[in-house]
Design a protein around this motif. Structure first.
Motif, PDB file in Angstrom:
ATOM      1  N   THR A 278      31.631  47.014  38.123  1.00  0.00           N
ATOM      2  CA  THR A 278      31.576  45.280  38.031  1.00  0.00           C
ATOM      3  C   THR A 278      30.089  45.042  38.482  1.00  0.00           C
ATOM      4  OG1 THR A 278      32.421  43.445  38.887  1.00  0.00           O
ATOM      5  CG2 THR A 278      31.935  44.868  40.510  1.00  0.00           C
ATOM      6  N   ALA A 282      28.978  40.108  40.781  1.00  0.00           N
ATOM      7  CA  ALA A 282      30.490  39.976  41.273  1.00  0.00           C
ATOM      8  C   ALA A 282      30.935  40.829  42.282  1.00  0.00           C
ATOM      9  CB  ALA A 282      31.123  39.919  39.464  1.00  0.00           C
ATOM     10  N   HIS A 530      37.122  44.583  34.030  1.00  0.00           N
ATOM     11  CA  HIS A 530      37.066  42.998  34.489  1.00  0.00           C
ATOM     12  C   HIS A 530      38.737  42.670  34.518  1.00  0.00           C
ATOM     13  CE1 HIS A 530      36.110  38.836  35.287  1.00  0.00           C
ATOM     14  NE2 HIS A 530      37.157  38.591  34.715  1.00  0.00           N
TER      15      HIS A 530
END
Length: 1292
Positions: A278, A282, A530
């Motif tokens: 990621t 984030a 994601h």
């Protein structure tokens, strides 16, 4: 991100607790690896320093430490880090406050109310992460049709379409002042957990807006961190996020500061716990716990799982380092769990199922009561093993060194006080000589062991300890362990891989060429991920398919846009939808992909999730429920974008024999052998190295055992074909090494039986609450091994098996299975059904062993649903009775006969037959299947060693437990003698009706034996608090194990030094027709209190299980509720926890309100209910239930009259109290035992007892200054599904 710049470095860095590994794909395709210490005074940050060194070496240009690194040569950077893990383990996170719905301030302290270690009198639970709590005045409840309450409440629609009622809007005005007070204290991080916010997050959002306006720097809303049902794990997860994310941000800020332009323009990705990358911005605390280990799983999954002869073999990952050993599994897809416990905190987030199952090379070695014991204590990095020259203890590393499996000449000279000396074989040998002398002195029978035999024994025991969880990881899910490949990595695993693979029946070990830095290599191969997830409350069926397709499409679009925003082209992105599915009226949900199950006219457009669910359910649990509705709890989409490295170039084929580095000597089972030593850098594709040999590189040592063959693959990896090896004959005479191995094998039989039972049972009690035990018994019915350990089952099944042997005599035949639950036959209470199967062996006329499983059935008839009536007066009122019932006769399941017996209570006026016959029959079949698994494993063991040897070691294991109890009794007598106190001790305590439980203990200090005489205990009572004899024996074994204070085999031997006298016709050995349901759950606790009072071990705990049942013709619910634990000689009692003979988990508030017509008004500690003292008793809890329908409430409780005692001047704990507050305002004291009708709006308030204090209050210390018992050594931190299963079993 869609294209890579030429001439740049692609970097992957794994920052571990001890070492930081750097993997680089350099310009021109060259591969570089580098390892350095994670902490060193010579540099500020290890990853930055590693990258600096690598760039300097490869570019031939200076990169000064004092200047930020220039980033134009970096194409991308990927990292895994233990920053979050270390902060959680060491409790070094951000100062934090919890905001929670009013009435639930202590919800996360209480948690699921179970204690983590059932035999520890000092209930040690990791502290909560927050330092302050603010109760938010708000409440949302679920809408129920027909409920007359909350008529004026605003009705709102939740995310799933369900209706909710806003009983109290959030009071932001009152909250503002409390938040300002937190800021004034310096607290700038908040976790917000409001009930049902996963469905309707509006209140949490309003709180979050206010908090951010006021200046809080981190606000973690549980509805955003993980929007899943169950407030407790969601709350823990939000707290972990708020606690850890600021630590990660600080680390990222300092990391960026080491680079020019703060790494702007460089794609920087971090590994999450789920095995996906990621973006740095984030990366959050709740998703970072397994950031480091996850890279290793990706590494072996992407390299070892290859096609071989047209088939793909599943992989067991085996990562053995210095402080811990991790195992995991990969069979084409990553195995995720969605809730796991780490350092006492349940994290509700997708994470790879990485199981930390044992300590590593630093595992300490002990000889205890005749057993070789490895771990769980670890020597740690400092002082480290004895051979590190810092005065450390003996460890597995020392054993390998003494046996010649580690060669000091090939280790760096970094040991000793000045870190400039080699490993010290002399220090290790000195420790082993001392240990060997003490072992031989203990044996004292003319036989003696050599130093090498002792060291080898510890290696064998360590290997067996690691095999047990690997068997559980595979067989628990219906997989054949032997069909796997063992993928070995980590610094210590190479010395054990061949032996472990051989013990598990595996034929292949695979060791990647970058095994020493496989986590870093895995980062380079990993996908960017994601995920999006939302709750759902739809049935899986045609009426919901369109809505499910719509939600999946929306989540897919969200994931696509997120990855496109990171620079990926849509063609690089793959999405995979999942539905979190479960059968109606069960809790066991499976996260299912439709991969491999194409869409049909009767499925979602994305695929046939229903088929995927039923196939997986069948595989994991051995059955399906065809006519039961399937429900969707959550919709999830996982999107991946690939931009990692491609496959490396193959190495050249060998042109000659491998170069022999040297020849050394190594000890194996038969003695010393010459062993060839090779350097891996000298080996190339096609070289084959027969065992025994050692392969060495900079990061690991690989032992190729005799009978094995190592081959270099075309990509430079090591593939070892594992031979069967020569079996060393084992005789019946005791050998302490073999004793330890048999201890593991016997326990493994009981454990695997339990796994089969859990897989194949259908009821919530057995499948999900895990309220069962499985055990192995000798031909005389004596207990050999019992697992898992439910305290009230300990030893009780032995009475049941021995009764059948006496009662049936010669009428026990092959193909028979016996069912029993009667107290006269060793039963505890009637719902606990015991299934017993004899084990026969060719040539033997009588059974050579017995196996048995005891499971709690939710209903077997009687006068109340659930077969737990608070007011029963005779056994017949409590349900169906079995004494020596042939459940299976001649191999045929007697369904008609057992059905008739289960329905028989219905012939008694006012009573009913079983109310759930289908579940009864299914669970009984599951118990039979579990026993069959036990028979198979026993026969396998006998086939390997012979009947005489197996039965001999059965007796040796029982004798070992006897020795441990004898030593405890001798120590007790010695302590009494030194204080001039008598060896005869007496104690008495009372049931609430005044019935005494009296005990006199006489200890023989020379023999280490004792007489436990319960003469003087009260008569059988006209009620149900009579305790069968088996219950008293279970309580006694539990107490003995607690006072021994270390792991011992729990078997018949525990009671061998004990003579127990229980008067017939007393409350502890009642008549055949006496009611006993309360004896199992209440009197058992008082027996424990009296034993601990006699030994002055600790003050009394709450002494009650607080059994609460409510229901009507439509619904029924049962729970037990926590209270305070007793203080001890050096500890405060724990508040809000289950103690002694029970350890059941409590239903989460959101699940309770979702499934049953009640509102939980409050659940919190009751201050000052623990007894005062030098060490305070734990506080009880207050729990308020408001009823939304007309029902019957039943209460079965104790300690409402006689308070839990204190010791050594400590004060008594407060008694419990059961109040019913009618809607008209009347408050009624219900007493300890009653059934009463309740109506909508009525509130039941339960106040549970506190624990007693220890020592005079005048000597009290501040709670934070209370001394703790001396630590036995640092232990590895368990985690993973195996750990969570064991916790759940011990909390049944």
């Amino acid at each position: 991100m869609s294209s890579e710049a030429e001439g740049q470095f692609r970097l992957a860095v794994d920052r571990g607790g001890t070492f930081t590994d750097v993997f680089a794909w350099c310009p021109g395709g060259r591969v570089r690896a580098l390892k350095l210490l994670s902490r060193d005074p010579g540099y500020q940050d290890a990853p930055t320093e590693g990258i600096r060194r690598l760039l300097q070496q490869e570019c031939g240009l200076p990169f000064p430490k004092e200047r930020p690194l220039e980033t134009s040569r970096i194409a991308w950077l990927r990292m895994g880090t233990t920053v979050a893990t270390n902060a959680l383990l060491e409790r070094q996170g951000e100062r934090l406050a919890l905001l929670i719905t009013k009435g639930f301030r202590d919800l996360l302290h209480i948690g699921n109310q179970a204690r983590p270690h059932i035999f520890d009198l000092e209930v040690s639970v990791p502290e909560v992460l927050y330092e302050a709590v603010v109760e938010v005045d708000e409440r949302v409840v679920l809408h129920r049709e027909g409920c007359p309450l909350f008529g004026s409440a605003q009705r709102v629609t939740g995310l799933t379409g369900e209706s909710l009622l806003v009983e109290r809007p959030v009071d932001l005005g009152a909250l503002r002042g409390e938040l300002e007070a937190l800021l004034a204290k310096g607290i700038k991080s908040l976790a917000v957990v409001l009930l049902h916010s996963y469905l309707w997050p509006e209140h949490e959002r309003k709180v979050g807006v206010l908090a951010r306006e006021l200046g809080f720097q981190q606000v973690s809303l549980s509805s955003e961190v993980m929007p899943m049902v169950r407030a407790v794990p969601r709350g823990y997860t939000a707290c972990a996020d708020a606690y850890l994310t600021p630590c990660i941000r600080r680390y990222l800020d300092s990391f960026r500061a080491g680079f020019a332009s703060q790494l702007q323009g460089v794609p920087v990705m971090f590994m999450r716990s789920d095995g996906g990358l990621t973006p740095m911005a984030a990366f959050s605390g709740s998703r970072a716990i397994l950031s480091g280990p996850a890279g290793g799983v990706v590494g072996y999954a992407m390299t070892t799982y290859r096609r071989a002869e047209g088939q793909q073999q599943p992989i067991i990952g085996f990562d053995m380092g210095g402080t811990s050993t991790d195992v995991s599994r990969y069979a084409g897809e990553y195995e995720h769990v969605f809730e796991a416990t780490m350092a006492g905190i349940s994290i509700q987030a997708p994470q790879l199922d990485i199981n930390t199952v044992a300590a590593g090379g630093g595992s300490r070695l002990f000889f205890r009561s005749g057993l070789f014991v490895v771990g769980p204590e670890s020597a740690g990095a400092h002082p480290g093993p004895a051979c590190y020259r810092k005065g450390g203890p003996l460890t597995v590393t020392d054993a390998n060194l003494c046996l010649g499996r580690l060669l000091p000449d090939y280790f760096p000279r970094i040991f000793g006080p000045n870190k400039d000396l080699p490993l010290s074989p002399e220090d290790a040998l000195q420790g082993f000589r001392k240990l060997t002398n003490s072992i031989n002195a203990f044996l004292g029978d003319g036989s003696s062991l050599s130093v090498e035999e002792v060291a080898m024994g510890f290696i064998r025991v360590a290997n067996e300890a690691m095999c047990r969880p690997i068997r559980a990881l595979t067989q628990a899910r219906g997989h054949d362990t032997s069909r796997h490949v063992l993928a070995c990595f980590g610094g210590a695993g190479g010395q054990h891989a061949c032996a472990i693979a051989r013990a598990l029946g595996m034929s292949k070990v695979f060791i990647h060429k970058h095994s020493g830095i496989l986590s870093a290599y895995g980062l380079a191969l990993a996908d960017v991920v994601h995920e999006a997830q939302e709750p759902c409350s739809l049935p899986y069926g045609p009426e919901a398919f369109a809505q499910l397709d719509e939600r999946i499409a929306a989540l897919e679009q969200e994931c696509m846009e997120a990855l496109e925003g990171q620079g990926f082209a849509r063609s690089q992105i793959n999405t995979e939808p999942f539905l979190h599915l479960r059968y109606e009226r069960t809790d066991c949900a499976l996260m299912c992909s439709a991969k491999g199950h194409p869409a049909t006219p009767n499925s979602c457009r994305q695929g046939d999730f229903g088929a995927a669910f039923t196939i997986r359910y069948q595989q994991e649990f051995g059955f399906t429920i065809p006519n039961r509705a399937i429900l969707v709890d959550d919709v999830r989409v996982r999107a991946t974008a690939s931009s990692g490295l491609g496959q490396e170039e193959p190495m050249p084929a060998s042109e000659g024999p491998p170069r022999l580095e040297t020849v050394s000597r190594c000890y194996f089972e038969g003695g010393y052998l010459d062993i060839s030593v090779y350097l891996l850098e000298d080996l190339t594709w096609g070289h084959s190295i027969p065992g025994p040999s050692i392969l060495i590189d900079k990061n690991s040592t690989i032992l190729v055992e005799p009978g094995c063959m190592a081959t270099m693959t075309r990509l430079g990896d090591v593939c070892i074909a594992v031979g069967s090896g020569a079996e060393r004959p084992v005789g019946p005479h005791i050998n302490p090494i073999q004793l330890s191995i048999f201890s593991h094998r016997f326990m493994s039989i009981a454990e695997q039986m339990g796994r089969i039972l859990q897989r194949t049972a259908i009821s919530t009690n057995i499948k999900e609450r895990l309220d069962f035990s499985c055990a192995l018994f000798g031909p005389d019915g004596g207990l050999v091994s019992n697992a898992p350990h439910i305290p009230v089952h300990l030893g009780a099944m032995q009475e049941t098996v021995q009764f059948q042997i006496q009662n049936l005599g010669l009428d026990i035949h092959e193909g028979d299975v016996i069912l029993s639950n009667h107290p006269c036959a060793g039963g505890s209470h009637l719902p606990d059904l015991t299934v017993i199967t004899p084990v026969f062996w060719p040539g033997e006329a009588r059974p050579v062993f017995f196996v048995a499983s005891r499971g709690h059935h939710a209903d077997i008839g009687g006068i109340t649903p659930g077969s737990m009536p608070p007011h029963s007066r005779s056994l017949q009122e409590e349900g169906a009775v079995f004494i020596s019932f042939k459940l299976v006769k001649g191999g045929i399941f007697q369904e008609e006969a057992v059905t008739e017996a289960l329905m028989a209570p219905g012939r008694i006026p006012g009573s009913s037959g079983t109310r759930n016959l289908h579940d009864n029959l299914s669970d009984l079949r599951a118990q039979v299947a579990a026993n069959q698994k036990g028979i198979h494993l026993v026969n396998e063991l006998i086939g390997q060693y012979g009947l005489e040897v197996v039965q001999a070691y059965m007796a040796h294991i029982q004798a070992n437990a006897e020795v441990a109890v004898q030593e405890m009794l001798k120590d007790f007598a010695k302590g009494r003698g030194e204080l001039g106190r008598p060896l005869l001790v007496e104690a008495e305590d009372f049931m609430d009706d005044g019935s005494p439980i009296h005990l006199k203990v006489t200890v023989d200090p020379q023999e280490g034996t004792a007489v436990f005489d319960f003469t003087g205990s009260g008569h059988e009572v006209y009620g149900n608090c009579n305790a069968p004899r088996a219950i008293t024996l279970s309580a006694l074994i539990y107490c003995l194990r607690c006072m021994v204070g270390q792991d011992i085999p729990l078997n018949q031997g525990c009671l061998a030094p004990i003579r127990v006298i229980i008067p017939k016709g007393s409350i502890l050995d009642p008549s055949l027709d006496a009611a006993v349901v309360g004896g199992n759950v209440l009197t058992s606790q008082r027996v424990v209190d009296v034993i601990f009072l006699a030994f002055e071990a600790c003050a009394a705990s709450q002494g009650c299980m607080n059994n609460i049942t409510f229901g009507n013709e439509r619904v029924g619910y049962y729970e037990t509720v926590a209270g305070g634990s007793g203080a001890g000689p050096h500890w405060h009692g724990r508040s809000g926890v289950h103690t002694h003979m029970t350890n059941t988990r409590i239903t989460d508030p959101e699940i309770l309100e979702k499934r049953y017509p009640v509102v939980l008004k409050s659940f919190q500690l009751t201050p000052s209910t623990g007894g005062d003292g030098q060490f305070r008793g734990g506080d009880g809890v207050r729990r308020e239930l408001q009823f939304r329908e007309e029902m019957v409430l039943s209460v079965l409780s104790e300690r409402r009259a006689f308070r839990p005692y204190g010791l050594q001047g400590g004060k008594k704990g407060a008694p419990g109290l059961n109040l019913l507050i009618r809607q008209d305002g009347r408050t009624i004291n219900l007493g300890g035992k009653t059934s009463v009708p309740v109506y909508p709006g009525d509130v039941f308030r339960l106040q549970t007892p506190g624990g007693g204090g220890f020592g005079p209050p005048s000597a009290a210390q501040h709670p934070l200054q209370a001394p703790s018992s001396p630590p036995a050594g640092r232990c590895f931190i368990e985690r993973g599904s195996l750990f969570d299963y064991r916790l759940a079993q011990e909390m049944a």
